[in-house]
Design a protein around this motif. Sequence first.
Motif, PDB file in Angstrom:
ATOM      1  N   LYS A  63      63.586  34.161  18.288  1.00  0.00           N
ATOM      2  CA  LYS A  63      62.715  34.211  19.456  1.00  0.00           C
ATOM      3  C   LYS A  63      62.633  35.656  19.905  1.00  0.00           C
ATOM      4  N   THR A  64      61.431  36.122  20.219  1.00  0.00           N
ATOM      5  CA  THR A  64      61.257  37.513  20.633  1.00  0.00           C
ATOM      6  C   THR A  64      60.887  37.592  22.110  1.00  0.00           C
ATOM      7  N   PHE A  65      61.226  38.730  22.705  1.00  0.00           N
ATOM      8  CA  PHE A  65      60.938  39.009  24.103  1.00  0.00           C
ATOM      9  C   PHE A  65      60.356  40.413  24.177  1.00  0.00           C
ATOM     10  N   ALA A  66      59.228  40.543  24.821  1.00  0.00           N
ATOM     11  CA  ALA A  66      58.506  41.818  24.860  1.00  0.00           C
ATOM     12  C   ALA A  66      59.214  42.888  25.676  1.00  0.00           C
ATOM     13  N   ASN A  67      60.026  42.454  26.644  1.00  0.00           N
ATOM     14  CA  ASN A  67      60.684  43.437  27.504  1.00  0.00           C
ATOM     15  C   ASN A  67      61.943  42.826  28.112  1.00  0.00           C
ATOM     16  N   ILE A  68      62.697  43.650  28.812  1.00  0.00           N
ATOM     17  CA  ILE A  68      63.965  43.211  29.400  1.00  0.00           C
ATOM     18  C   ILE A  68      63.755  42.148  30.472  1.00  0.00           C
ATOM     19  N   ASN A  69      62.650  42.188  31.183  1.00  0.00           N
ATOM     20  CA  ASN A  69      62.381  41.176  32.210  1.00  0.00           C
ATOM     21  C   ASN A  69      62.223  39.789  31.592  1.00  0.00           C
ATOM     22  N   GLN A  70      61.509  39.706  30.480  1.00  0.00           N
ATOM     23  CA  GLN A  70      61.356  38.421  29.797  1.00  0.00           C
ATOM     24  C   GLN A  70      62.696  37.909  29.289  1.00  0.00           C
ATOM     25  N   LEU A  71      63.479  38.814  28.717  1.00  0.00           N
ATOM     26  CA  LEU A  71      64.798  38.417  28.216  1.00  0.00           C
ATOM     27  C   LEU A  71      65.683  37.928  29.350  1.00  0.00           C
ATOM     28  N   ASN A  72      65.742  38.664  30.440  1.00  0.00           N
ATOM     29  CA  ASN A  72      66.554  38.248  31.584  1.00  0.00           C
ATOM     30  C   ASN A  72      66.112  36.909  32.142  1.00  0.00           C
ATOM     31  N   SER A  73      64.822  36.707  32.248  1.00  0.00           N
ATOM     32  CA  SER A  73      64.299  35.439  32.749  1.00  0.00           C
ATOM     33  C   SER A  73      64.735  34.288  31.845  1.00  0.00           C
ATOM     34  N   HIS A  74      64.633  34.496  30.559  1.00  0.00           N
ATOM     35  CA  HIS A  74      65.046  33.473  29.592  1.00  0.00           C
ATOM     36  C   HIS A  74      66.541  33.177  29.713  1.00  0.00           C
ATOM     37  N   LEU A  75      67.351  34.215  29.786  1.00  0.00           N
ATOM     38  CA  LEU A  75      68.796  34.030  29.892  1.00  0.00           C
ATOM     39  C   LEU A  75      69.182  33.342  31.195  1.00  0.00           C
ATOM     40  N   GLU A  76      68.509  33.680  32.282  1.00  0.00           N
ATOM     41  CA  GLU A  76      68.774  33.007  33.563  1.00  0.00           C
ATOM     42  C   GLU A  76      68.409  31.533  33.490  1.00  0.00           C
ATOM     43  N   SER A  77      67.296  31.208  32.841  1.00  0.00           N
ATOM     44  CA  SER A  77      66.892  29.802  32.680  1.00  0.00           C
ATOM     45  C   SER A  77      67.926  29.038  31.864  1.00  0.00           C
ATOM     46  N   GLU A  78      68.410  29.655  30.786  1.00  0.00           N
ATOM     47  CA  GLU A  78      69.442  29.020  29.971  1.00  0.00           C
ATOM     48  C   GLU A  78      70.695  28.775  30.794  1.00  0.00           C
ATOM     49  N   PHE A  79      71.080  29.772  31.571  1.00  0.00           N
ATOM     50  CA  PHE A  79      72.284  29.656  32.377  1.00  0.00           C
ATOM     51  C   PHE A  79      72.151  28.526  33.396  1.00  0.00           C
ATOM     52  N   ARG A  80      71.008  28.470  34.079  1.00  0.00           N
ATOM     53  CA  ARG A  80      70.787  27.422  35.093  1.00  0.00           C
ATOM     54  C   ARG A  80      70.771  26.035  34.467  1.00  0.00           C
ATOM     55  N   SER A  81      70.265  25.918  33.253  1.00  0.00           N
ATOM     56  CA  SER A  81      70.155  24.611  32.622  1.00  0.00           C
ATOM     57  C   SER A  81      71.512  24.066  32.171  1.00  0.00           C
ATOM     58  N   THR A  82      72.532  24.905  32.159  1.00  0.00           N
ATOM     59  CA  THR A  82      73.856  24.436  31.744  1.00  0.00           C
ATOM     60  C   THR A  82      74.574  23.698  32.866  1.00  0.00           C
ATOM     61  N   PHE A  83      74.049  23.771  34.105  1.00  0.00           N
ATOM     62  CA  PHE A  83      74.713  23.118  35.225  1.00  0.00           C
ATOM     63  C   PHE A  83      73.928  21.933  35.718  1.00  0.00           C
TER      64      PHE A  83
END
Length: 83
Positions: A63-83
């Motif tokens: 999976k690719t991310f064009a910039n750090i904002n997209q990557l951070n958003s994706h990682l935050e979504s993953e983190f939230r979905s674990t709870f």
Amino acid sequence: MWLKAIFGKLSKNKIVRLVKTEGSLIGEHKQEGRQVYIYLLRDFFVQVMFHNDDPSEEVEHVKTFANINQLNSHLESEFRSTF
């Protein structure tokens, strides 16, 4: 810039070769019990999952991310979905 445009059209073998030779591993994390590797490749980010969670194996998912904002958003979504 041209690399980002053609990256998704490359075979998985070429992607992993390119990521490993020209990219920088910037992080690893667990996602649903699987090991995920994040690379910086020139001006974009690549998240890679390998078969058996082993970087010497074939690529399973990219999976690719064009910039750090997209990557951070994706990682935050993953983190939230674990709870």
